[in-house]
Design a protein around this motif. Structure first.
Motif, PDB file in Angstrom:
ATOM      1  N   HIS A 275      -8.518 -10.252   0.831  1.00  0.00           N
ATOM      2  CA  HIS A 275      -9.938 -10.624   0.923  1.00  0.00           C
ATOM      3  C   HIS A 275     -10.772  -9.386   1.207  1.00  0.00           C
ATOM      4  CE1 HIS A 275     -13.611 -12.574   2.276  1.00  0.00           C
ATOM      5  NE2 HIS A 275     -13.134 -13.753   1.880  1.00  0.00           N
ATOM      6  N   GLU A 276     -11.898  -9.277   0.529  1.00  0.00           N
ATOM      7  CA  GLU A 276     -12.739  -8.086   0.645  1.00  0.00           C
ATOM      8  C   GLU A 276     -13.224  -7.830   2.071  1.00  0.00           C
ATOM      9  OE1 GLU A 276     -15.922  -8.806  -2.068  1.00  0.00           O
ATOM     10  OE2 GLU A 276     -16.884 -10.353  -0.816  1.00  0.00           O
ATOM     11  N   ALA A 277     -13.314  -8.882   2.895  1.00  0.00           N
ATOM     12  CA  ALA A 277     -13.820  -8.700   4.268  1.00  0.00           C
ATOM     13  C   ALA A 277     -12.828  -7.945   5.148  1.00  0.00           C
ATOM     14  CB  ALA A 277     -14.136 -10.067   4.883  1.00  0.00           C
ATOM     15  N   VAL A 278     -11.525  -8.045   4.853  1.00  0.00           N
ATOM     16  CA  VAL A 278     -10.525  -7.380   5.704  1.00  0.00           C
ATOM     17  C   VAL A 278      -9.858  -6.202   5.003  1.00  0.00           C
ATOM     18  CG1 VAL A 278     -10.053  -9.452   7.059  1.00  0.00           C
ATOM     19  CG2 VAL A 278      -8.694  -8.984   4.999  1.00  0.00           C
ATOM     20  N   ALA A 279     -10.174  -5.994   3.733  1.00  0.00           N
ATOM     21  CA  ALA A 279      -9.532  -4.916   2.976  1.00  0.00           C
ATOM     22  C   ALA A 279      -9.700  -3.542   3.620  1.00  0.00           C
ATOM     23  CB  ALA A 279     -10.042  -4.905   1.534  1.00  0.00           C
ATOM     24  N   PRO A 280     -10.908  -3.161   4.094  1.00  0.00           N
ATOM     25  CA  PRO A 280     -11.052  -1.826   4.690  1.00  0.00           C
ATOM     26  C   PRO A 280     -10.196  -1.628   5.936  1.00  0.00           C
ATOM     27  CG  PRO A 280     -13.198  -2.738   4.101  1.00  0.00           C
ATOM     28  CD  PRO A 280     -12.206  -3.854   3.964  1.00  0.00           C
ATOM     29  N   ASP A 281      -9.989  -2.679   6.724  1.00  0.00           N
ATOM     30  CA  ASP A 281      -9.181  -2.557   7.938  1.00  0.00           C
ATOM     31  C   ASP A 281      -7.680  -2.667   7.644  1.00  0.00           C
ATOM     32  OD1 ASP A 281     -11.391  -2.327   9.634  1.00  0.00           O
ATOM     33  OD2 ASP A 281     -11.631  -4.507   9.741  1.00  0.00           O
TER      34      ASP A 281
END
Length: 444
Positions: A275-281
């Motif tokens: 999911h794009e919301a957790v991808a950076p982390d």
């Protein structure tokens, strides 16, 4: 089924005919006798362990030369190898099958059609099975144990790369059966050539079911040429979707295990959806850990923008079963986006969602069309042994007869037994008598 004088019975036809006759005897053997055959085989595998290892070393030496020339993959070579620990695992699987309850002659339902006219639905073996498999010699003890336990006879065709190992393992089962008076030794047979397989695929007079276990190309080729029903899966393109409500430590553990624990397996994860919301982390640390474990990471355009040093994924990657240390990564907008990707590229083998949001989990579990749909668990759990089936013949991604890991239940069918007292249909069609069709209690 004795051939007529006009027919010229080939060697394979003779083997199949005798195996079918043996299947009838095997189905009637007492449960204790079938279990005793498994017990003897376990003892013989331990006793002849060194012989198995030496045969496997011979096979591996030949295969290693092919690996060096690029004629076979490292995953293929890995599946061929066994060891003392591997033989111990074979024995444990046979032991677990032996401990399972008898699957035969179980009453499924009982219906009173009329006074003294009782219809029974009861379990029975399928009959004669043709098993075609590649590389893995540990398939033989799994398949034979399940077949004997369920009263089915076998025609086995392993790959030439494991010929020496397969011959020793089958000889162990033959010795086990020979030690039991009245045991039909023609129930287990090992075929050797490609021509044998081509002939076997057309013996619908004798063989009830073909089960191919191997590459997608093998399964498709068998299904294309067989006149016998085929049970098998084409490939294992398994996905893990990491939801916005995922516990990221759980997700890390699940993805890492699913990819690296045994990457050659069909239940290894091939595509990671995040999911794009957790991808950076999540993705930077996850992908770095995978790379440190030797995994090549291929990603979508959004993944490449987020991560350094990853290979661009192509359309081919999304539809590829790597069976090795490669994984494709895609950032998705939401669960619906992940579901659409799985619907388009999935092989209906095993799919997983990692999330703490039960509503999202329920949507995923309900909507995904696959033999196995998991929440917060490694895809590597998709296995008959881990499901408690003792062993498996393979994973079926179809929807008829058997689905998922095929254990004992996948090797039995049922028949109807009608117990009457001289009744005839004419009395019912004339209206003299009427059916009751009353369900009776089945004592388990």
């Amino acid at each position: 089924m004795t051939p007529t004088l006009i027919e010229q019975e080939s060697e394979i036809v003779g083997i199949a005919r005798r195996a079918r006759q043996a299947a009838r005897w095997l189905a009637s053997l007492p449960y204790e006798v079938r279990c005793e055959a498994l017990a003897i085989a376990m003892a013989l595998m331990e006793e002849r362990k060194q012989e198995i290892l030496e045969a496997n070393e011979t096979d591996c030496a030949i295969a290693e030369a092919k690996l060096a020339k690029g004629e076979i993959s490292s995953a293929f070579f890995q599946r061929l190898q066994t060891s003392e620990a591997g033989i111990g695992h074979m024995i444990r699987q046979v032991r677990d099958v032996a401990a399972l309850p008898d699957p035969l002659d179980k009453l499924i339902s009982l219906t009173e059609l009329d006074d003294n006219l009782i219809l029974e639905k009861i379990t029975c073996p399928i009959g004669l099975l043709g098993i075609i498999f590649e590389s893995r010699p540990d398939i033989i003890p799994q398949v034979v144990a399940l077949a004997i336990k369920s009263g089915n006879a076998l025609l086995l065709k392993g790959g030439t790369e494991a010929r020496q190992t397969n011959e020793v393992l089958v000889s162990i089962w033959h010795e086990s059966m020979a030690r039991l008076n009245g045991f039909p030794c023609d129930a287990i047979n090992l075929l050797h050539t490609r021509e044998d397989v081509q002939e076997m695929l057309h013996l619908d007079r004798y063989i009830d079911l073909i089960i191919p276990r191997g590459s997608r190309d093998l399964v498709r080729d068998v299904a294309r040429h067989s006149t016998i029903p085929v049970l098998g899966h084409g490939e294992g393109i398994c996905h893990i979707y990491v939801d916005q409500a995922a516990d990221l430590q759980k997700a890390w553990n699940i993805v890492f295990d699913s990819k690296t624990q045994y990457p050659a397996a069909c239940n290894s994860v091939e595509t990671l959806l995040v999911h794009e919301a957790v991808a950076p982390d999540f993705l930077p640390e996850m992908c770095e850990s995978l790379r440190c474990a030797g995994v090549e990471v291929r990603g979508c355009a959004r993944s490449i923008a987020l991560l350094a040093d990853i290979t661009p994924a192509t359309e081919v990657d999304w539809e590829t079963e790597y069976s090795g240390l490669v994984i494709s990564v895609k950032i998705v907008r939401n669960c619906a986006d992940a579901l659409d990707h799985i619907e388009r590229y999935g092989s209906r083998h095993t799919e997983c969602i990692v999330t703490e949001d039960q509503d999202a989990a329920n949507e995923f579990l309900q909507r995904v069309d696959a033999a196995g749909v998991f929440q917060n668990a490694s895809t590597r759990f998709a296995d008959g042994y881990r499901y408690g089936f003792g062993a498996e013949l393979g994973i079926s991604t179809g929807k008829l007869h058997a689905r998922g890991p095929v254990g004992l239940e996948g090797l039995i069918t049922y028949k109807y037994r009608l117990i009457g007292n001289g009744q005839i249909v004419a009395t019912y069609t004339s209206g003299t008598r009427k059916f009751k069709h009353r369900s009776l209690s089945v004592v388990r």
